[in-house]
Design a protein around this motif. Structure first.
Motif: not given
Length: 467
Positions: A329, A342-346, A379, A381, A383
């Motif tokens: 990023y 936009k980061l949505e990282i588990e 995005k 992602l 998970k």
């Protein structure tokens, strides 16, 4: 020589030899048994004749102990007359003929004089077979020899009759068997002929043809294997044709990609060289040349990346996904300009090549940017899912038509070529991503809908952070 003809000749030859040998053995065995039986009968008959003569001699010995030749001859004549002259005998006293009603050759006579035991020989006289039996008795120091002759021609005639009959049967059997074998061979080799005809059609390019033979034997198994082979060949040819077509498209597209910027460069360079235009036009021309040259440079780098990707270059290691994505990023969010990343990282740890993974994500993010997302957002992602780690890049851009999704991974393939070139696309980014995914034993999963957006995902192996 054809296979069917070989079968016919081989089977007929084998049956002929076996049947002939068996017939000859049977006939020979029957003949020997009959001959042995008649020999024993004749020897018994000869012994009875010898006993009769011996009794007659005992009753006709004179006072001096001499045997009366006249009485012995008279007895022989009476004995033969009683049997209607059918009995053939010869009587010798000390090799002197007393009586004989048939001729004896010297060779046979010499053979019988060598021994006092019962002996016999079989002689052919005037095309007839006779058995000569001889035995001797010694009375008063005088040796009396009796030679009897028996006609055994019937036994040999019967043997010859059986041989002639067997030859007729043998010929009939061979002819019958030949006809049956010819019919069976034609029937049994029909599948082979079908396979042969099919192979000829295949050599002429009829790869869609199949052999229709229903059988549970080896021919049936061969047919199944043959059809599978044809199907494999057909599929391989289709793959080769598709590969050739894609290579031709690759070359065409690559040439076209080079042609446009080269044309622009040459055109604007010609403007600069002429020196006829003002400074503003010259600067504009130089900018066009610079931009097109940069475009060629990017294209060259992309091609080099695509060609250099191989198993030898991959270095798998454990990567903390959150740290990796945060660094990515920081490196690229400014270059996205007006687009928000936009980061949505588990939390998780993956097994991958850090450099190749970053290159893959950069290409996917770049493609999403060029898709012109409506919400100005991309995005990324991450998970945990089914013992794997799923990474996705999602946008709400122009999307991809459903029919074009299977082909977007091909090099230089672009859905809208005019708009793609305007946005700086060259159709290689997804090819590189797919090859990187293959090196990680995974594949790209593309979900897209026209004018609604695209999501590209792939799964990676999970690693243990503590290790």
């Amino acid at each position: 020589m054809k296979f069917g003809v070989k079968i016919i000749i081989s089977v007929i030859a084998i049956i002929t030899i076996i049947f002939s040998i068996a017939g000859i053995i049977i006939i020979k065995s029957n003949f020997e048994h009959s001959l042995e039986k008649i020999i024993n009968q004749n020897i018994e008959s000869h012994n009875l004749e010898r006993y009769g003569i011996e009794n007659n001699i005992d009753s006709n010995i004179d006072k001096n102990g001499n045997i009366s030749k006249e009485n012995l001859s008279s007895y022989a004549i009476s004995f033969v007359s009683y049997l209607a002259n059918s009995k053939k005998i010869s009587i010798y006293i000390e090799n002197e003929k007393v009586y004989s009603n048939f001729d004896i050759d010297e060779e046979s006579l010499a053979f019988f004089n060598d021994s006092k035991e019962v002996k016999y020989i079989i002689k052919e006289i005037d095309n007839l077979k006779y058995m000569l039996v001889s035995s001797s008795v010694e009375i008063n120091n005088q040796r009396i020899t009796l030679i009897s002759r028996y006609d055994i021609t019937d036994i040999f005639i019967e043997r010859d009759r059986q041989v002639a009959f067997f030859y007729k049967v043998d010929i009939s059997v061979i002819i019958t068997v030949s006809i049956v074998i010819c019919v069976l061979t034609v029937f049994l080799t029909r599948p082979i002929r079908k396979l042969n005809e099919m192979s000829k059609k295949i050599t002429k390019g009829s790869y869609h043809e199949r052999v229709n033979i229903k059988s549970n034997d080896e021919i049936g198994e061969l047919t199944i294997s043959f059809n599978q082979m044809i199907e494999t060949i057909e599929n391989k040819i289709k793959e080769l044709e598709l590969s050739v077509k894609r290579k031709e498209e690759f070359i065409t597209n690559f040439t076209h990609e080079l042609k446009n910027p080269m044309t622009s460069i040459i055109g604007y360079a010609d403007i600069l060289r002429s020196g006829k235009y003002d400074k503003e036009t010259d600067i504009k021309s130089a900018n066009y040349i610079f931009n097109e040259a940069k475009r060629l440079e990017i294209l060259a780098h992309k091609l080099m990346d695509l060609m250099e990707l191989s198993n030898e270059n991959i270095k798998l290691e454990k990567i903390d996904v959150v740290c990796f994505m945060n660094k990515l990023y920081k490196d690229i969010h400014e270059s996205l300009e007006y687009i928000e990343l936009k980061l949505e990282i588990e939390d998780g740890c993956i097994i991958a090549d850090k450099v190749l993974l970053e290159d893959c994500l950069r290409n996917l993010i770049d493609n999403s940017k060029k898709a012109n997302p409506k919400d100005k957002m991309i995005k990324v992602l991450g998970k945990n899912e089914k013992n794997k780690y799923k990474i996705s890049v999602e946008d709400k851009g122009c999307g991809i038509p459903k029919e074009d999704i299977p082909r977007v991974l091909e090099s230089f393939y672009m859905v809208d070529k005019a708009r793609a070139r305007d946005s700086g696309r060259n159709g290689i980014g997804l090819s590189i991503c797919q090859k990187i995914a293959n090196l990680h034993n995974t594949r790209l999963i593309i979900e897209s809908e026209l004018n609604k957006g695209t999501c590209v995902s792939f799964y990676l192996e999970v690693g243990n952070v503590e290790e």
